[in-house]
Write an enzyme that holds these catalytic residues in place. Structure first.
Site, PDB file in Angstrom:
ATOM      1  N   LYS A  14       0.841  -1.205   0.000  1.00  0.00           N
ATOM      2  CA  LYS A  14       0.000   0.000   0.000  1.00  0.00           C
ATOM      3  C   LYS A  14       0.873   1.251   0.000  1.00  0.00           C
ATOM      4  CE  LYS A  14      -3.508   2.717   0.120  1.00  0.00           C
ATOM      5  NZ  LYS A  14      -3.623   3.575   1.235  1.00  0.00           N
ATOM      6  N   HIS A  73       2.281   1.688  -3.401  1.00  0.00           N
ATOM      7  CA  HIS A  73       1.152   2.121  -4.225  1.00  0.00           C
ATOM      8  C   HIS A  73       0.957   3.632  -4.106  1.00  0.00           C
ATOM      9  CE1 HIS A  73      -3.098   3.401  -3.981  1.00  0.00           C
ATOM     10  NE2 HIS A  73      -3.354   2.563  -4.963  1.00  0.00           N
ATOM     11  N   ASN A  74       1.007   4.139  -2.905  1.00  0.00           N
ATOM     12  CA  ASN A  74       0.806   5.574  -2.723  1.00  0.00           C
ATOM     13  C   ASN A  74       1.972   6.381  -3.295  1.00  0.00           C
ATOM     14  OD1 ASN A  74      -1.427   4.712  -1.251  1.00  0.00           O
ATOM     15  ND2 ASN A  74      -1.271   6.430   0.187  1.00  0.00           N
ATOM     16  N   GLU A  79       1.263   6.630  -6.791  1.00  0.00           N
ATOM     17  CA  GLU A  79       0.143   7.575  -6.924  1.00  0.00           C
ATOM     18  C   GLU A  79       0.653   9.023  -6.920  1.00  0.00           C
ATOM     19  OE1 GLU A  79      -3.168   6.780  -4.071  1.00  0.00           O
ATOM     20  OE2 GLU A  79      -2.808   8.863  -3.493  1.00  0.00           O
TER      21      GLU A  79
END
Lengths: 299, 299, 299, 299
Positions: free
Chosen positions: A171, A174-175, A178
């Site tokens: 996660k 992932h950020n 992003e």
């Protein structure tokens, strides 16, 4: 499946509805009693304390903790440690640092309690309609809960990532991605905004969102944002950040991995928090010193 | 040696004094007649036009052109092309793009006139007290003028760099390095300014300027700037740029050379010109769309 | 002044000679007995253990610890804590993290022992001939030792920076700036190396080191490096780092300070450690997927 | 609608099939005769020269030029200029620089011929199945051809962008964003690859492609790439580039727009072309000079 859910904020509440809709039983608790009451109307069993929540579950108990991160997570997990029994399962779905998840998992393991660290993506819409779940911890425990994850995800939108911490590690990264994607899109519009063409940004975002190489949910959202405010005149370009991008950069430093674009995305966010900068003053003063170049006086 | 000097601005005037002081003869011209008059008091021969300046020189004539860059240089050199004779020498000491210098050299060569492209560093102090000169063009012509360059430089502060354009190429890259060094120093003070310590910036610059690995003229100037304004409260952090940093980045793109730090130094300058940014708005709007994160409203 | 010196490596040995030369007394210890013997020939008193070193000093004792960083520093300071008495002074001159220095200072204070954290710059030459010292801790203690610092520094090359940790904070940021300056210079030569000109790098470094805006000790060293190996053919472009640049970036993240150039300098170092990269493979594979662009096969 | 199509490479051939499938007539030409023959079997009219192609069209003629970029485009358009008549339309669908498109449009206008500059995205799959088209030029001409663009695009996948050059401007910036997005994704996997977890990259790409905030076509392709080669062991991380990312950075420089992430993505591509770097050697040599740090010898 029957599970407890602690934390009924934006993410937790939507998640509860999502779980209920798929025929599971939910015992729901939040420090604010209202959302549990609202969920009761949809079939959830409200609890007025963590103790009550645990009492209303059957062994092996499953408790999903959906509170932000940091000390609040620790406090809830500390409570659960005293209330749960060996064989029970805690799902930690906040934005926790993966190293914290490794530590919490080890600590709960001492009491025979299992921890799954679950990174959640897809925003509030995803929590409600079907999200993306990255899951770390024991594979046996995951296998046991897989039907639940399958129900609440979009198709193929859940993954057993590996041992403790791997869910939150994914996660975090992932950020980081992003941040880089958002900055990339934003720089594109920055260039458009300074060109001599008079682009309609909503239309540009729409065409890029349909059929192009850069089509993406973020581009869909860009279109949506421009549909509400065509030139974003109503807001300032202040880019807050909630920590995961920074963790990604720190982790890249730890691992000696080159992540220049993610780092630069973060620094541009920091830069946006300052209306003026000290580094700018130093450069301006130096230009004045060696070349007599004019400075802009402060008002 | 006797030479003409066209352009008596900050750099040209100081250079004229420097040349005169070393016993050379200078015929001086500027569109503004005052500096030539002032130099006459120091022994220069004033000229009221380029024609007059050329007339007052003996073949082979040496004319140093010290006007900014771009069209003004072209205009002066066009005039000289019609006035000079084969074997005469033009020294072009402005901040010209090296490709322009290559083109001008080739064009002058058609008339038998030699061009030396000379990058000049050291600021106005250097022009007066002894500067740094990077010289491109014919080696034979350079050899002829070397005594002049030796006189007006600090020790070892002049270099025959190579064929046409190489002088301005070196100056361009020098400025690219300068951008990176300045931004590096400035970021250091940015970090200091946000720390919990209460540093005296002038003292910090002084200790770094004396004996440290980062001692440099730029650090001396940093100390000097802070001595005048201890926290630079009087100026804004607006970082203008005059083009050579940009040329360096463009040249790096041409040559597929990685120059991330020089490029980033330039982009931070551009960033400083905007009080708010469109890319910031796009990122803020996106965060709001997917996560409901608050935006900062425009006033 | 009389002081003990623990750690006689490259930095410590040169420092000892510097201190001795200025008429101070040195009791010298290193785990390797040879350097203490060598210093004895120059008037130092050798010690064969930390205990002996402390015994040979008079209260209030001054002990300069010049060992690298991390656990070795802790181990030496732990020993000293048990051997020293209230009022004694420890000078910690390694490359310690400023947070460690704050913690060590507080801990020693419990025993009434003073700590000065001293960042040292100037390389081994500086340690011997006169260096640059950034000093944190109690001002009273600093005032007491100022004559010593004055003697071993170049003129104006020492600074009382502020409370505990500020000396190592300044040294850390100094190194961050150093990373940025080095990368700036290096990128300039990268661009030169890809141009069509045939520059003599040693000569270029020399002219830039004399009279230019970018003149600096690092440019002097660049000239020296090229004088030994004109195109650096004998070495690989592997850029190690020892931690302080990384600490600077981490501190910038902590303080939400934008430090893109220092960060990028660090990431280029990390990049240089890998002969190939996974991120490069991902981009190459993606270009192949959407555009059919050829990839370079692995051998 | 009936149109000529010049250039039957990867993109042009797929586009021809796409157009034919939607019931339009195509007169097809390529310097290589084979693709036109293959398209004849699907209903196209093959032409063996540009002259023949023009002859087989009715006024007002529509000619889509689908050749790469640069001189080939100029050569085809020069031929068309002599063959076409006032009122005819040229669609230029290559990866041309927007400034070239502005110039070509103006030049064709002198002969009364209209130019639409069309940026095309979606890769070869998009060209065949429904792509993304960004269209600049006269709105009246666009209105006339809109049914064609509608047929060959995915839903909402075409846009009239504005006056001459705006189509290629949008395509250029699109590619700049693409560079940034790709590098962002790639850096994420770089961090994963250096972590202590043993991630299955294909599965990670799949979960990120389903329901997450970073879901995108590029993430779909990342999954696809890993499905073929789980760790990309068969390829090298050499990142070529075809020019549009560079144009985006150059345009950002022109417009003084800050685009650090797009620029950095490009510089990492350049970096990947070199197995070793000169800037790395310079930094390594400097570290050796001031600190005696070991260098890695060249073999």
């Amino acid at each position: 499946m029957k599970l407890g859910l602690i934390g009924l904020g934006k993410m937790g509440y939507n998640l509860a509805e999502n779980i209920l809709e798929h025929g599971h039983s939910v015992v729901a608790f939040d420090v604010n009693p209202e959302p549990a009451q609202a969920l009761a109307a949809q079939g959830a069993v409200p609890a007025s304390s963590i103790e009550e929540l645990v009492r209303k579950l059957d062994a092996p108990r499953i408790v999903w903790v959906m509170v932000p991160a940091g000390q609040i997570v620790d406090s809830v997990i500390d409570s659960l440690t005293t209330l749960l029994q060996p064989g029970d399962i805690v799902i930690e779905g906040g934005n926790s640092h993966y190293k914290e998840s490794i530590a919490r998992s080890a600590k709960l393991q001492e009491s025979g309690i299992h921890l799954l660290d679950v990174g959640t993506s897809g925003g509030t819409e995803g929590a409600r309609e079907g999200g993306c779940f990255m899951i770390g911890g024991s594979r046996t425990v995951f296998d046991q809960l897989e039907p639940l994850f399958k129900d609440i995800s979009v198709d193929k939108g859940y993954l057993y990532a590996g041992e403790a911490g791997s869910g939150h590690f994914l996660k975090m990264v992932h950020n980081g991605i992003e941040y880089g994607m958002m900055q990339s899109i934003a720089e594109g519009f920055e260039v458009l905004s300074k060109s001599h063409y008079n682009f309609n940004y909503e239309e540009v975002a729409r065409v890029w969102a349909n059929g192009s190489v850069i089509r993406s949910w973020l581009m869909d959202l860009t279109e949506r944002a421009f549909s509400k405010d065509p030139k974003l005149d109503s807001i300032q370009g202040v880019m807050q950040s909630s920590g995961e991008g920074r963790w990604t950069v720190e982790t890249a430093l730890d691992l000696q991995a080159s992540a220049p674009v993610i780092a630069m995305s973060l620094f541009m966010r920091y830069r946006s928090l300052d209306s003026d900068t000290f580094h700018g003053k130093v450069v301006a003063a130096l230009r004045n010193e060696f070349g007599g170049h004019a400075v802009v006086a402060n008002k």
